[in-house]
Design a protein around this motif. Sequence first.
Motif, mmCIF file in Angstrom:
data_model
loop_
_atom_site.group_PDB
_atom_site.id
_atom_site.type_symbol
_atom_site.label_atom_id
_atom_site.label_comp_id
_atom_site.label_asym_id
_atom_site.label_seq_id
_atom_site.Cartn_x
_atom_site.Cartn_y
_atom_site.Cartn_z
ATOM 1 N N ARG A 66 0.845 -1.190 0.000
ATOM 2 C CA ARG A 66 0.000 0.000 0.000
ATOM 3 C C ARG A 66 0.882 1.243 0.000
ATOM 4 N NH1 ARG A 66 -2.848 -0.163 4.998
ATOM 5 N NH2 ARG A 66 -1.261 1.189 5.898
ATOM 6 N N PHE A 67 0.556 2.194 -0.858
ATOM 7 C CA PHE A 67 1.290 3.454 -0.943
ATOM 8 C C PHE A 67 0.323 4.615 -0.716
ATOM 9 C CE2 PHE A 67 3.534 0.411 -3.563
ATOM 10 C CZ PHE A 67 4.872 0.641 -3.296
ATOM 11 N N HIS A 68 0.808 5.641 -0.019
ATOM 12 C CA HIS A 68 -0.016 6.833 0.240
ATOM 13 C C HIS A 68 0.833 8.072 0.019
ATOM 14 C CE1 HIS A 68 -3.101 9.289 2.386
ATOM 15 N NE2 HIS A 68 -2.044 10.058 2.578
ATOM 16 N N ARG A 69 0.232 9.079 -0.639
ATOM 17 C CA ARG A 69 0.921 10.351 -0.872
ATOM 18 C C ARG A 69 -0.146 11.438 -0.977
ATOM 19 N NH1 ARG A 69 6.164 11.334 -2.426
ATOM 20 N NH2 ARG A 69 6.301 9.082 -2.195
ATOM 21 N N SER A 70 -0.108 12.412 -0.083
ATOM 22 C CA SER A 70 -1.147 13.436 -0.075
ATOM 23 C C SER A 70 -0.596 14.735 0.498
ATOM 24 C CB SER A 70 -2.358 12.970 0.746
ATOM 25 O OG SER A 70 -1.989 12.771 2.110
ATOM 26 N N GLY A 71 -1.305 15.815 0.199
ATOM 27 C CA GLY A 71 -0.908 17.117 0.715
ATOM 28 C C GLY A 71 -1.841 18.203 0.217
ATOM 29 N N ALA A 72 -1.575 19.414 0.656
ATOM 30 C CA ALA A 72 -2.382 20.551 0.233
ATOM 31 C C ALA A 72 -2.157 20.832 -1.249
ATOM 32 C CB ALA A 72 -2.012 21.783 1.054
ATOM 33 N N THR A 73 -3.184 21.316 -1.918
ATOM 34 C CA THR A 73 -3.048 21.702 -3.316
ATOM 35 C C THR A 73 -1.955 22.751 -3.448
ATOM 36 O OG1 THR A 73 -5.410 21.308 -3.642
ATOM 37 C CG2 THR A 73 -4.274 22.622 -5.315
ATOM 38 N N VAL A 114 3.756 5.383 -8.236
ATOM 39 C CA VAL A 114 3.623 4.503 -9.401
ATOM 40 C C VAL A 114 5.002 4.004 -9.829
ATOM 41 C CG1 VAL A 114 3.037 4.441 -11.864
ATOM 42 C CG2 VAL A 114 1.465 5.497 -10.213
ATOM 43 N N ASP A 115 5.965 4.926 -9.909
ATOM 44 C CA ASP A 115 7.313 4.534 -10.316
ATOM 45 C C ASP A 115 7.928 3.565 -9.319
ATOM 46 O OD1 ASP A 115 9.647 5.002 -12.187
ATOM 47 O OD2 ASP A 115 10.565 5.553 -10.271
ATOM 48 N N THR A 116 7.687 3.803 -8.027
ATOM 49 C CA THR A 116 8.232 2.906 -7.006
ATOM 50 C C THR A 116 7.625 1.511 -7.116
ATOM 51 O OG1 THR A 116 8.606 4.745 -5.485
ATOM 52 C CG2 THR A 116 8.521 2.542 -4.535
ATOM 53 N N ALA A 117 6.314 1.438 -7.293
ATOM 54 C CA ALA A 117 5.657 0.132 -7.394
ATOM 55 C C ALA A 117 6.141 -0.643 -8.611
ATOM 56 C CB ALA A 117 4.143 0.319 -7.438
ATOM 57 N N ILE A 118 6.375 0.064 -9.720
ATOM 58 C CA ILE A 118 6.921 -0.608 -10.910
ATOM 59 C C ILE A 118 8.346 -1.065 -10.651
ATOM 60 C CG2 ILE A 118 7.643 -0.230 -13.303
ATOM 61 C CD1 ILE A 118 5.188 1.567 -13.625
ATOM 62 N N TRP A 119 9.126 -0.249 -9.981
ATOM 63 C CA TRP A 119 10.501 -0.601 -9.610
ATOM 64 C C TRP A 119 10.516 -1.865 -8.765
ATOM 65 C CZ3 TRP A 119 12.815 2.570 -5.026
ATOM 66 C CH2 TRP A 119 14.095 2.091 -4.682
ATOM 67 N N TRP A 120 9.621 -1.956 -7.794
ATOM 68 C CA TRP A 120 9.613 -3.088 -6.875
ATOM 69 C C TRP A 120 8.938 -4.336 -7.447
ATOM 70 C CZ3 TRP A 120 7.882 -0.469 -1.601
ATOM 71 C CH2 TRP A 120 8.913 0.384 -1.168
ATOM 72 N N PHE A 121 7.848 -4.141 -8.204
ATOM 73 C CA PHE A 121 7.019 -5.290 -8.580
ATOM 74 C C PHE A 121 6.823 -5.470 -10.083
ATOM 75 C CE2 PHE A 121 5.033 -3.404 -4.625
ATOM 76 C CZ PHE A 121 5.726 -4.211 -3.743
ATOM 77 N N TYR A 153 -2.151 -1.398 -3.707
ATOM 78 C CA TYR A 153 -3.122 -0.316 -3.597
ATOM 79 C C TYR A 153 -2.363 1.007 -3.470
ATOM 80 C CZ TYR A 153 -6.638 2.746 -1.494
ATOM 81 O OH TYR A 153 -7.469 3.792 -1.220
ATOM 82 N N LEU A 154 -2.778 2.024 -4.228
ATOM 83 C CA LEU A 154 -2.086 3.317 -4.218
ATOM 84 C C LEU A 154 -3.096 4.454 -4.093
ATOM 85 C CD1 LEU A 154 -0.986 1.494 -6.955
ATOM 86 C CD2 LEU A 154 0.950 3.013 -6.567
ATOM 87 N N HIS A 155 -2.790 5.388 -3.207
ATOM 88 C CA HIS A 155 -3.622 6.590 -3.053
ATOM 89 C C HIS A 155 -2.756 7.829 -3.210
ATOM 90 C CE1 HIS A 155 -6.525 9.501 -1.523
ATOM 91 N NE2 HIS A 155 -5.515 10.018 -0.846
ATOM 92 N N GLY A 156 -3.269 8.790 -4.004
ATOM 93 C CA GLY A 156 -2.586 10.067 -4.152
ATOM 94 C C GLY A 156 -3.607 11.180 -4.238
#
Length: 327
Positions: A158-165, A192-199, A232-235
């Motif tokens: 699972r990956f998560h990345r979020s912040g203010a606009t 996305v790049d990390t998940a492709i790198w790993w998997f 699963y990825l959330h951004g």
Amino acid sequence: MIKVGIIGLGGMGGVHFSAYQANSQAQIVAVCDVDEAKLQGGGTQLNIGGGAKIDLSGVKTYSSADELLNDADVQLVDICLPTSLHAQHAIKALAAGKHVFCEKPIALTTDEAAQMAAAQESSGQQLMIGHCLRYWPQYLKAHEIIESGEHGKVVYARFHRSGATPTWSWDGWLQDGARSGGAVLDMHIHDVDTAIWWFGVPVEIRAAGYVVNDLPMSVDATWHYKNGPLVYLHGSWDDNGGPFRMSYKVVLEKATIEWDSSKSDAVLLHKNGETQEFTVSAESAYQAEIDDFVACLSENRPMTRITPQGSRETLEVVLEELRQIQN
């Protein structure tokens, strides 16, 4: 000594400027920005990496990118411009016989990415895209644990990345979906790049999200692999504000790796109940990626950790997610 010209002195341009200054094998000989105030040596306010002043003493300044590209002293062009401008400037730089470091993403479209890769091949120069998580200490450590096989196969991630606009960008370009691709193409692409790198590339992608005034603001994606993990990825960006946060959780057969930027160390949770914290290097990933590229150029060896073809592959996956949330 690799002589560098930087195009764009915004947030990332300033970060890169400082990284080249700290590299004994690189010398900044020229900079370019359309904002004349930034070329007076007074410095720029960095939105990534904190506030900093830059000293332009002895550095040539240009308000036109073409003028910098025509500077015979420049060997490496560093492009820190809005994404919509990446392809045209990278292709011109490569055609002018310059090596190119370009901020992520590689481009807005796969056609542009293909043109950049073709320009790199025909020029004989090197092109690297700044996918900095491939140098980020906590992500390198997780990759090391995964690759070791000591704790079995990955079953879920699972990956998560979020912040203010980001309302601070030059000319508001980050808030313009046509120029930035919004939170999905500009920020979520890191995971996305990390998940492709790993998997690797998934066999199936399902994505949902929302778009406001043609600006992609959020994505939740589920990736499926044949004989591989569920990912699963959330951004997201939030107009109401909030702190930036990135995290990952990787569940293996015999242990789980977790890290959250709001905490200090990553942890390894063992099946027997033991929790193992591990510390990582404090080196900046931005410094590490530039140091690696400069070393490749100095030693006349190809950059293999990040390739134009790999960056194009990452873009293709993100664009598929965007297609799904925009339809």
